[in-house]
Design a protein around this motif. Structure first.
Motif, PDB file in Angstrom:
ATOM      1  N   HIS A 203       0.843  -1.183   0.000  1.00  0.00           N
ATOM      2  CA  HIS A 203       0.000   0.000   0.000  1.00  0.00           C
ATOM      3  C   HIS A 203       0.886   1.243   0.000  1.00  0.00           C
ATOM      4  O   HIS A 203       1.812   1.352   0.821  1.00  0.00           O
ATOM      5  CB  HIS A 203      -0.904   0.043   1.233  1.00  0.00           C
ATOM      6  CG  HIS A 203      -1.784  -1.152   1.389  1.00  0.00           C
ATOM      7  ND1 HIS A 203      -2.759  -1.495   0.479  1.00  0.00           N
ATOM      8  CD2 HIS A 203      -1.831  -2.102   2.363  1.00  0.00           C
ATOM      9  CE1 HIS A 203      -3.374  -2.600   0.875  1.00  0.00           C
ATOM     10  NE2 HIS A 203      -2.825  -2.992   2.012  1.00  0.00           N
ATOM     11  N   LEU A 205       0.764   5.006   0.922  1.00  0.00           N
ATOM     12  CA  LEU A 205      -0.067   5.910   1.710  1.00  0.00           C
ATOM     13  C   LEU A 205      -0.052   7.315   1.117  1.00  0.00           C
ATOM     14  O   LEU A 205       0.836   7.664   0.323  1.00  0.00           O
ATOM     15  CB  LEU A 205       0.423   5.927   3.153  1.00  0.00           C
ATOM     16  CG  LEU A 205       0.485   4.553   3.842  1.00  0.00           C
ATOM     17  CD1 LEU A 205       0.845   4.709   5.310  1.00  0.00           C
ATOM     18  CD2 LEU A 205      -0.826   3.804   3.692  1.00  0.00           C
ATOM     19  N   PRO A 206      -1.025   8.165   1.475  1.00  0.00           N
ATOM     20  CA  PRO A 206      -1.083   9.523   0.927  1.00  0.00           C
ATOM     21  C   PRO A 206       0.185  10.342   1.157  1.00  0.00           C
ATOM     22  O   PRO A 206       0.511  11.220   0.356  1.00  0.00           O
ATOM     23  CB  PRO A 206      -2.280  10.142   1.669  1.00  0.00           C
ATOM     24  CG  PRO A 206      -3.147   8.976   2.000  1.00  0.00           C
ATOM     25  CD  PRO A 206      -2.213   7.851   2.305  1.00  0.00           C
ATOM     26  N   ASP A 207       0.912  10.057   2.240  1.00  0.00           N
ATOM     27  CA  ASP A 207       2.144  10.800   2.501  1.00  0.00           C
ATOM     28  C   ASP A 207       3.360  10.232   1.780  1.00  0.00           C
ATOM     29  O   ASP A 207       4.486  10.691   1.969  1.00  0.00           O
ATOM     30  CB  ASP A 207       2.423  10.866   4.009  1.00  0.00           C
ATOM     31  CG  ASP A 207       2.606   9.489   4.639  1.00  0.00           C
ATOM     32  OD1 ASP A 207       2.653   8.493   3.898  1.00  0.00           O
ATOM     33  OD2 ASP A 207       2.699   9.422   5.882  1.00  0.00           O
TER      34      ASP A 207
END
Length: 251
Positions: A203, A205-207
């Motif tokens: 995954h 992540l947005p960051d």
């Protein structure tokens, strides 16, 4: 570690089989299995370089393995919080839940498997629970022991591992020869990372951080010896290797 699969057949030649998948942020440094802890000279395991402990420890002389999964519940207070990586080491050595101050640890599941059976401890930040796993094939995830209909990963993999032929004798041959159908299943069963049933995850992540499956462990426990095989990620092609046992662990 986000998934532990354990097969318990007390009357079999190899009574305990365990597969463990470790999921973690890819930037967290670690080392492949070895004997890293002078205070625990009998133990083997991968080493987390941030906390110094491990996610899975094997004790060949005692015919025992301990594995840790992150749990859910109330986290420990930051000023006194300890890494959970010491728990598999202590448990693999003692064969039981170590006598620690649980209030200093975030929630977890701790699996301790030996020739005397397999036990699961659950700590949710407020209370500890213990259960002995009965004969059969069990899949433990970060929500515990869900039924097949409650988790797509469990629904896919539990019957497949349960139906796979069981190794009959711990040997020093190749992982492919020893594990048979267990090996491709533990390698992910050819499911893609975005498949909701997948065992091997990745995954972004947005960051920008990446959370993924970093390794898979296979362990077999028998009176006559211990088998410990390891698959690190990323590998292309995926290459399993056997972790060298001390003489007393080979049988």
């Amino acid at each position: 570690m986000c998934t532990v699969i354990v097969s318990v057949e007390p009357d079999a030649e190899v009574p305990v089989l365990l597969a463990g998948v470790r999921d973690e942020f890819v930037a967290r440094p670690w080392m492949s299995p070895g004997a890293y802890w002078p205070e625990h000279p009998d133990l083997l395991g991968g080493r987390d370089l941030l906390g110094g402990g491990t996610w899975l420890a094997v004790n060949p002389p005692a015919r025992r393995v301990a594995a840790l999964l992150n749990g859910r519940g109330r986290p420990a207070a930051l000023p006194v919080r300890l890494s959970r990586g010491d728990l598999p080491l202590l448990a693999a050595e003692a064969g039981e839940m170590p006598p620690v101050d649980l209030s200093r640890y975030d929630p977890f599941y701790l699996v301790v498997a030996g020739l005397d059976g397999v036990r699961l401890w659950t700590w949710n930040g407020e209370k500890i629970a213990e259960e002995k796993l009965p004969r059969g094939l069990h899949v433990i995830v970060n929500t515990g022991l869900p039924a097949d209909e409650e988790n797509e990963r469990v629904a896919h993999f539990r019957p497949r591992f349960a139906a796979a032929p069981r190794p009959e004798y711990v040997t020093e041959g190749s992982p492919e020869r020893f594990w048979g159908e267990w090996l491709p299943l533990a390698s992910g069963d050819n499911l893609l990372p975005d498949d909701p049933r997948t065992l091997i995850v990745r995954h972004v992540l947005p960051d920008g951080r990446v959370y993924a499956s970093l390794s898979v462990t296979l362990a077999a426990l028998a009176e006559h010896g211990v088998r410990y095989d390891f698959l690190p990620f990323p590998e292309d092609p995926r290459t399993w290797h056997s972790v060298e046992m001390p003489p007393e662990g080979r049988g």
